[in-house]
Design a protein around this motif. Structure first.
Motif, PDB file in Angstrom:
ATOM      1  N   GLU A  20      28.164   0.832 -34.520  1.00  0.00           N
ATOM      2  CA  GLU A  20      28.806   2.138 -34.728  1.00  0.00           C
ATOM      3  C   GLU A  20      30.257   1.951 -35.189  1.00  0.00           C
ATOM      4  N   PRO A  21      30.697   2.737 -36.174  1.00  0.00           N
ATOM      5  CA  PRO A  21      32.118   2.672 -36.567  1.00  0.00           C
ATOM      6  C   PRO A  21      33.015   3.070 -35.397  1.00  0.00           C
ATOM      7  N   ASN A  22      34.192   2.470 -35.311  1.00  0.00           N
ATOM      8  CA  ASN A  22      35.166   2.922 -34.307  1.00  0.00           C
ATOM      9  C   ASN A  22      36.285   3.683 -35.016  1.00  0.00           C
ATOM     10  N   ILE A  23      37.314   4.037 -34.285  1.00  0.00           N
ATOM     11  CA  ILE A  23      38.384   4.864 -34.838  1.00  0.00           C
ATOM     12  C   ILE A  23      39.098   4.150 -35.998  1.00  0.00           C
ATOM     13  N   THR A  24      39.206   2.810 -35.916  1.00  0.00           N
ATOM     14  CA  THR A  24      39.845   2.046 -37.001  1.00  0.00           C
ATOM     15  C   THR A  24      39.003   2.113 -38.271  1.00  0.00           C
ATOM     16  N   GLN A  68      32.538  14.502 -44.998  1.00  0.00           N
ATOM     17  CA  GLN A  68      31.346  13.906 -44.377  1.00  0.00           C
ATOM     18  C   GLN A  68      31.750  12.997 -43.206  1.00  0.00           C
ATOM     19  N   ILE A  69      32.808  12.206 -43.414  1.00  0.00           N
ATOM     20  CA  ILE A  69      33.313  11.324 -42.347  1.00  0.00           C
ATOM     21  C   ILE A  69      33.823  12.152 -41.172  1.00  0.00           C
ATOM     22  N   LEU A  70      34.526  13.233 -41.465  1.00  0.00           N
ATOM     23  CA  LEU A  70      35.050  14.093 -40.394  1.00  0.00           C
ATOM     24  C   LEU A  70      33.913  14.694 -39.566  1.00  0.00           C
ATOM     25  N   GLN A 114      29.921  12.245 -33.263  1.00  0.00           N
ATOM     26  CA  GLN A 114      29.954  11.117 -32.329  1.00  0.00           C
ATOM     27  C   GLN A 114      31.059  11.256 -31.278  1.00  0.00           C
ATOM     28  N   ASN A 115      31.702  12.439 -31.251  1.00  0.00           N
ATOM     29  CA  ASN A 115      32.776  12.718 -30.286  1.00  0.00           C
ATOM     30  C   ASN A 115      33.928  11.711 -30.380  1.00  0.00           C
ATOM     31  N   VAL A 116      34.233  11.321 -31.615  1.00  0.00           N
ATOM     32  CA  VAL A 116      35.373  10.425 -31.848  1.00  0.00           C
ATOM     33  C   VAL A 116      36.601  11.291 -32.114  1.00  0.00           C
ATOM     34  N   ASN A 143      43.281  10.377 -33.743  1.00  0.00           N
ATOM     35  CA  ASN A 143      44.524   9.849 -33.182  1.00  0.00           C
ATOM     36  C   ASN A 143      45.641  10.031 -34.218  1.00  0.00           C
ATOM     37  N   GLU A 144      46.803   9.552 -33.886  1.00  0.00           N
ATOM     38  CA  GLU A 144      47.970   9.721 -34.772  1.00  0.00           C
ATOM     39  C   GLU A 144      47.687   9.165 -36.168  1.00  0.00           C
ATOM     40  N   LEU A 145      47.014   8.005 -36.210  1.00  0.00           N
ATOM     41  CA  LEU A 145      46.776   7.336 -37.484  1.00  0.00           C
ATOM     42  C   LEU A 145      45.809   8.098 -38.386  1.00  0.00           C
ATOM     43  N   THR A 146      44.719   8.616 -37.818  1.00  0.00           N
ATOM     44  CA  THR A 146      43.756   9.360 -38.650  1.00  0.00           C
ATOM     45  C   THR A 146      44.390  10.634 -39.202  1.00  0.00           C
TER      46      THR A 146
END
Length: 411
Positions: A170-174, A194-196, A202-204, A207-210
């Motif tokens: 699964e992709p993570n936040i990075t 689509q990514i959003l 996935q309840n991700v 964060n500040e970076l995204t």
């Protein structure tokens, strides 16, 4: 003391690193593998290849065998320096010492080839990993997605995402942040949405970076309604944009000459007690300079002087480009004088930019002065600069000078 070496090394304080190592020797303490690994890491961060090689020589003389961490630092150092030809030798040395490369080493190699867009070599590394039975993990896939995405190969990105799904990774936040960046910077907002949606599913959480990545992507494409939505979302989540983010926003608004919004950002920073730094001032000068508003540029420069803001080489190079773009020859000369007094040389790309603009303007006198300036500082022109000068001389009928410049270039 080993910890101190690492600490100073991470901060780029090479002089302090050398002082600590000297203290170890004065106390008759025996430097160990950790000491030498810390030194290689520190000198590598400072891009001091000579010192790195001296440390390796000392290790050999003292009979201290490198470990996987030593090779990891060396590979990272050479990758950052673009010396990819060293990778093969280091991997061979590891094989001879019976040291198994770990995934971290391959992350560095993949990342180096990816940044340089050397995808043939990158795929060779992937095949080598397969031979060693090193299965790609989340970090491997994330590095590869960033590499291919930044090169605009979105078919490869889609293929990598399928491979991740097949491997049940699964992709993570990075990973999501990199996906948002590569799609957003290419204005592929269908994929961004689509990514959003996938992140939400996935309840991700953002964060500040995204959020800052989205902010810059929307701003760069002139989607300022979306930018305002992201700023509002950051406010609701109690996320304060970093000063880097504010600088990026100023650049975006400046690209579209939305100076009312630029002033709003500066007011917002003031309310939050955030003082402009060199990046903010640089973004402001770039924005106003591109719009030809040099009265405002001079006001900003005066404000920087009043606030004792030190100018670095990068800032001076950016400043030269702004005045060069507008054919402000007098200001270019003054900046070059300031730089020389401070021992700062313009980079070759900036000089190439100046030559290109001056040559297009037919400014023969200024081109000669700039060429003399380079000779004075012993800066060798590259092919691009020589070509611009030769074309100018031929255009204005100075054939003898064109031939002399061509002869010099051929030497």
């Amino acid at each position: 003391l080993n910890s101190l070496i690492s600490l100073y090394g991470d901060e780029g304080k090479v002089d302090e690193v050398e002082k600590v190592f000297s203290e170890i020797q004065q106390l008759n303490l025996e430097p160990d593998l950790i000491t030498f690994n810390s030194l290689i890491h520190s000198f590598g961060i400072a891009n001091d290849e000579k010192k790195v090689e001296e440390v390796r020589k000392m290790m050999k003389e003292r009979g201290i065998q490198p470990d996987v961490q030593t090779f990891g630092s060396l590979i990272k150092n050479y990758g950052n320096a673009g010396k990819f030809e060293e990778f093969e030798g280091l991997l061979e040395e590891m094989r001879q010492l019976n040291i198994q490369p770990n995934l971290r080493i391959f992350y560095s190699i993949l990342n180096s080839f990816g940044k340089a867009q050397k995808f043939e070599e990158l795929e060779k590394v992937r095949r080598h990993m397969k031979k060693l039975n090193l299965r790609p993990d989340l970090i491997t896939f994330t590095v590869l997605i960033g590499s291919y995405g930044k090169a605009g190969d979105f078919d490869a990105v889609a293929s990598l995402l399928k491979q991740m799904k097949h491997a049940k990774i699964e992709p993570n936040i990075t990973t999501y942040c990199i996906l948002l960046e590569v799609y957003g910077m290419s204005s592929r907002f269908g994929e961004v949405n689509q990514i959003l949606r996938q992140m939400e599913k996935q309840n991700v959480s953002h964060n500040e970076l995204t959020l800052q990545t989205l902010l810059y992507a929307y701003g760069r494409s002139g989607l300022f309604d979306e930018t305002k939505k992201i700023l509002k979302k950051m406010e609701l989540l109690n996320v304060t944009p970093s000063i880097h983010c504010y600088g990026a926003l100023i650049t975006c608004y400046g690209m579209y000459e939305k100076f009312a919004e630029v002033e709003e950002i500066l007011d917002r920073m003031k309310q939050l007690g955030i003082n402009p730094n060199i990046q903010i001032y640089g973004a402001l000068i770039e924005s106003y300079g591109r719009a030809g508003n040099f009265d405002q540029v001079f006001k900003i420069l005066q404000e920087m002087k009043d606030n004792d803001v030190s100018l670095d080489p990068r800032f001076y190079n950016a400043l030269l480009k702004q005045f060069g773009r507008a054919d402000r020859f007098h200001e270019v000369k003054e900046i070059l004088k300031q730089m020389e007094a401070l021992g700062i040389q313009p980079d070759i790309k900036t000089l190439g930019f100046l030559f290109e603009n001056f040559c297009k303007s037919g400014a023969t006198k200024e081109v000669k002065l700039l060429r003399n300036y380079m000779t004075h500082l012993k800066i060798q022109p590259d092919y691009f600069i020589y070509r611009q000068i030769i074309l100018l001389y031929r255009t204005v009928g100075l054939e003898s000078l064109a031939k002399a410049t061509l002869k010099e270039m051929n030497k």
